[in-house]
Design an enzyme around this catalytic site. Sequence first.
Site, PDB file in Angstrom:
ATOM      1  N   HIS A 181       2.366  -7.910 -14.272  1.00  0.00           N
ATOM      2  CA  HIS A 181       3.611  -8.527 -14.697  1.00  0.00           C
ATOM      3  C   HIS A 181       4.711  -8.042 -13.762  1.00  0.00           C
ATOM      4  O   HIS A 181       4.902  -6.840 -13.601  1.00  0.00           O
ATOM      5  CB  HIS A 181       3.945  -8.151 -16.137  1.00  0.00           C
ATOM      6  CG  HIS A 181       3.084  -8.855 -17.128  1.00  0.00           C
ATOM      7  ND1 HIS A 181       2.919  -8.428 -18.420  1.00  0.00           N
ATOM      8  CD2 HIS A 181       2.314  -9.972 -17.004  1.00  0.00           C
ATOM      9  CE1 HIS A 181       2.107  -9.242 -19.062  1.00  0.00           C
ATOM     10  NE2 HIS A 181       1.710 -10.187 -18.219  1.00  0.00           N
ATOM     11  N   HIS A 192      -8.191 -16.802 -20.217  1.00  0.00           N
ATOM     12  CA  HIS A 192      -6.912 -16.126 -20.059  1.00  0.00           C
ATOM     13  C   HIS A 192      -6.656 -15.156 -21.204  1.00  0.00           C
ATOM     14  O   HIS A 192      -5.885 -14.193 -21.072  1.00  0.00           O
ATOM     15  CB  HIS A 192      -5.788 -17.165 -19.995  1.00  0.00           C
ATOM     16  CG  HIS A 192      -4.564 -16.693 -19.277  1.00  0.00           C
ATOM     17  ND1 HIS A 192      -3.690 -15.790 -19.828  1.00  0.00           N
ATOM     18  CD2 HIS A 192      -4.064 -16.989 -18.055  1.00  0.00           C
ATOM     19  CE1 HIS A 192      -2.690 -15.561 -18.984  1.00  0.00           C
ATOM     20  NE2 HIS A 192      -2.897 -16.266 -17.898  1.00  0.00           N
ATOM     21  N   TYR A 238       8.002   1.539  -6.824  1.00  0.00           N
ATOM     22  CA  TYR A 238       7.951   2.919  -7.316  1.00  0.00           C
ATOM     23  C   TYR A 238       6.968   3.033  -8.479  1.00  0.00           C
ATOM     24  O   TYR A 238       6.131   3.935  -8.537  1.00  0.00           O
ATOM     25  CB  TYR A 238       9.347   3.339  -7.765  1.00  0.00           C
ATOM     26  CG  TYR A 238       9.386   4.674  -8.479  1.00  0.00           C
ATOM     27  CD1 TYR A 238       9.149   5.866  -7.782  1.00  0.00           C
ATOM     28  CD2 TYR A 238       9.634   4.749  -9.848  1.00  0.00           C
ATOM     29  CE1 TYR A 238       9.176   7.088  -8.439  1.00  0.00           C
ATOM     30  CE2 TYR A 238       9.664   5.963 -10.510  1.00  0.00           C
ATOM     31  CZ  TYR A 238       9.438   7.134  -9.797  1.00  0.00           C
ATOM     32  OH  TYR A 238       9.462   8.335 -10.443  1.00  0.00           O
ATOM     33  N   LYS A 258       0.463 -14.710  -8.840  1.00  0.00           N
ATOM     34  CA  LYS A 258       1.560 -15.479  -9.416  1.00  0.00           C
ATOM     35  C   LYS A 258       2.910 -14.922  -8.991  1.00  0.00           C
ATOM     36  O   LYS A 258       3.840 -15.677  -8.706  1.00  0.00           O
ATOM     37  CB  LYS A 258       1.439 -15.467 -10.944  1.00  0.00           C
ATOM     38  CG  LYS A 258       2.520 -16.263 -11.662  1.00  0.00           C
ATOM     39  CD  LYS A 258       2.292 -16.244 -13.156  1.00  0.00           C
ATOM     40  CE  LYS A 258       3.357 -17.063 -13.879  1.00  0.00           C
ATOM     41  NZ  LYS A 258       3.131 -17.064 -15.354  1.00  0.00           N
ATOM     42  N   ARG A 298      -5.676 -12.648 -13.876  1.00  0.00           N
ATOM     43  CA  ARG A 298      -5.663 -14.018 -14.381  1.00  0.00           C
ATOM     44  C   ARG A 298      -6.942 -14.733 -13.941  1.00  0.00           C
ATOM     45  O   ARG A 298      -7.500 -14.415 -12.888  1.00  0.00           O
ATOM     46  CB  ARG A 298      -4.429 -14.763 -13.872  1.00  0.00           C
ATOM     47  CG  ARG A 298      -3.125 -14.148 -14.346  1.00  0.00           C
ATOM     48  CD  ARG A 298      -1.911 -14.805 -13.701  1.00  0.00           C
ATOM     49  NE  ARG A 298      -0.665 -14.197 -14.188  1.00  0.00           N
ATOM     50  CZ  ARG A 298      -0.112 -13.101 -13.683  1.00  0.00           C
ATOM     51  NH1 ARG A 298      -0.708 -12.485 -12.651  1.00  0.00           N
ATOM     52  NH2 ARG A 298       1.000 -12.604 -14.181  1.00  0.00           N
ATOM     53  N   ARG A 312      -6.645 -11.172 -21.123  1.00  0.00           N
ATOM     54  CA  ARG A 312      -5.454 -10.396 -20.766  1.00  0.00           C
ATOM     55  C   ARG A 312      -4.694  -9.968 -22.027  1.00  0.00           C
ATOM     56  O   ARG A 312      -4.235  -8.829 -22.130  1.00  0.00           O
ATOM     57  CB  ARG A 312      -4.555 -11.212 -19.837  1.00  0.00           C
ATOM     58  CG  ARG A 312      -5.121 -11.347 -18.443  1.00  0.00           C
ATOM     59  CD  ARG A 312      -4.385 -12.398 -17.609  1.00  0.00           C
ATOM     60  NE  ARG A 312      -2.970 -12.171 -17.493  1.00  0.00           N
ATOM     61  CZ  ARG A 312      -2.387 -11.293 -16.668  1.00  0.00           C
ATOM     62  NH1 ARG A 312      -3.150 -10.530 -15.885  1.00  0.00           N
ATOM     63  NH2 ARG A 312      -1.076 -11.176 -16.602  1.00  0.00           N
TER      64      ARG A 312
END
Length: 400
Positions: free
Chosen positions: A360, A333, A370, A270, A243, A336
Site C-alpha cells: 500500500h 484478491h 524509510y 499499482k 495482487r 490480501r
Amino acid sequence: MSLTASQIRAFSPGATAYKRADERGLYLEIFPNGSKLWRLKYYVGGIEKRIALGAWPEVSLQAARLERDELRLRIAKGEDPALTRKKNKATAKISAANTFESVAREYIENKMVGEGRAEATLLKARWFLDLLKPAIGHMPISDVDPQMMLAPLKKLEARGNRETAKKCRSFASRVFRYGAATGRCTTDPTAILKGALLTPQARHYAAILEPEKLGELLRAIDAFECYPITKLALKVAPHIFVRPGEMRHGEWQEIDFEKAIWTIPAGKMKARRTHAVPLSRQVLELLTELKAITGGQGYIFPAFHTRLRPMSENTINSSFRRMGYSKDDMTAHGFRSTASTLLNESGLWHPDAIERALAHGDSNAIRGTYNRGQYWDERVKMAQWWSDYLDDLRAGKAAN
C-alpha cells in the site's frame, strides 16, 4: 451560346475528349468512355485555373450553374476555390488520421508501452478504448465535445457499470491531454463530466476471514485436482500478499532463491514502485517444485497453452468455483484481505509492516522509502510466521 438539357443528353463520346461551353466559364467535358464532367474555368492573378464541379447527370445543368455562380462570387472576393479545396482535402486527411481511436492507440502503444506499464494495465487501456470506439473512435479527436463523450459513459452507467464508466472517462482524459500536448486537439472535454457521472459503489473482494474456514480452504486446495501449475499457484497465493495481476505476471528472473526475495519491478506494481517480497521456506519449496515444471524461464505461472503468456486472470477464481466457493465466498484478491485481517488480529506485527507487505503506497515518498528499510526485518519474520500459521491451519490446529 448556353447549353440545354437536350443538347447535353445528345453529346456522344468521341475518340478523344472534347468540350462544350455553357456560359461564364462553365463548360462540359465529354470523355471517350461516355462520362460527362462539369468544369469551371476562371482566372486568379491573371493565371487561368480550372475546378471540377461534378459529373452529369448527378450534377444537373441547373445545379452546375448555381455552383458556378457561388464560386464566381468567392473568386471576386479574392479566393482561389481550387486552392481552398486542396486545403480542405488536406485538413480532412489529417483529421481522419487524428481520430480519437488513432490518437488513443498512439498513446497506448507509444507512451504507455514506452513507460514500461504493466501488461495488465495495457490490456485494460485497450479494453477502455474498445468500449469508447463505437461512439467516438471514428471522430477527429478535436471534434469530440462533452456531450459526445458523455453518451457512451452514460450507457455504461445504465448497465450498472459505474466503476467502468469512471475509469473510461479517466482513460479518455489522458488521451485528450496527450492529444493536446501533441497538437491534435486543444481541450479535454471530459474535464467537466466528473459531476455528471454517478459515484461508483464501493467494491469489496470476497475473502475468508475466519481461521477455521481458511484451514478448510487450504485443505480443499490440497485435494483439488487440476493442472500442476494451477495447483502450485493456488498453494503459493495464500502465502504472499501480492495482487493477483502482480503474481500472474511474475517472471523467474525476479526471484532470488539465495536471498529469498522476489523483487517486482515498478512497471508491474499499482503504485509504480519496485516492491520486494520476502519469501518463506514454504514458498521457496513450492517455487522450486514449480521451476522443475516450467524450466525456470519466462513467466513463473505461464498460461496452459503457451509459455509466452501469463496464466489467465480467471484461473484461480475459476478454481475456487470448481471447489464449491462462490464469488461471494472467496476471490484471488481476497487473500490480501485475509492476510491483512488475521495479521492485524494477531497483534504480533506493526501495522505499518503489514501495510508495507501489502504494497500500500505512502503519499510521502521519503517516508515510504524509510519505512521500507525500517520494517524489512520484521516483514521477513512475518512472512515466515504467516506460512507456519497457514500450515497449522491446514493441519487443523486450533488458531490462537
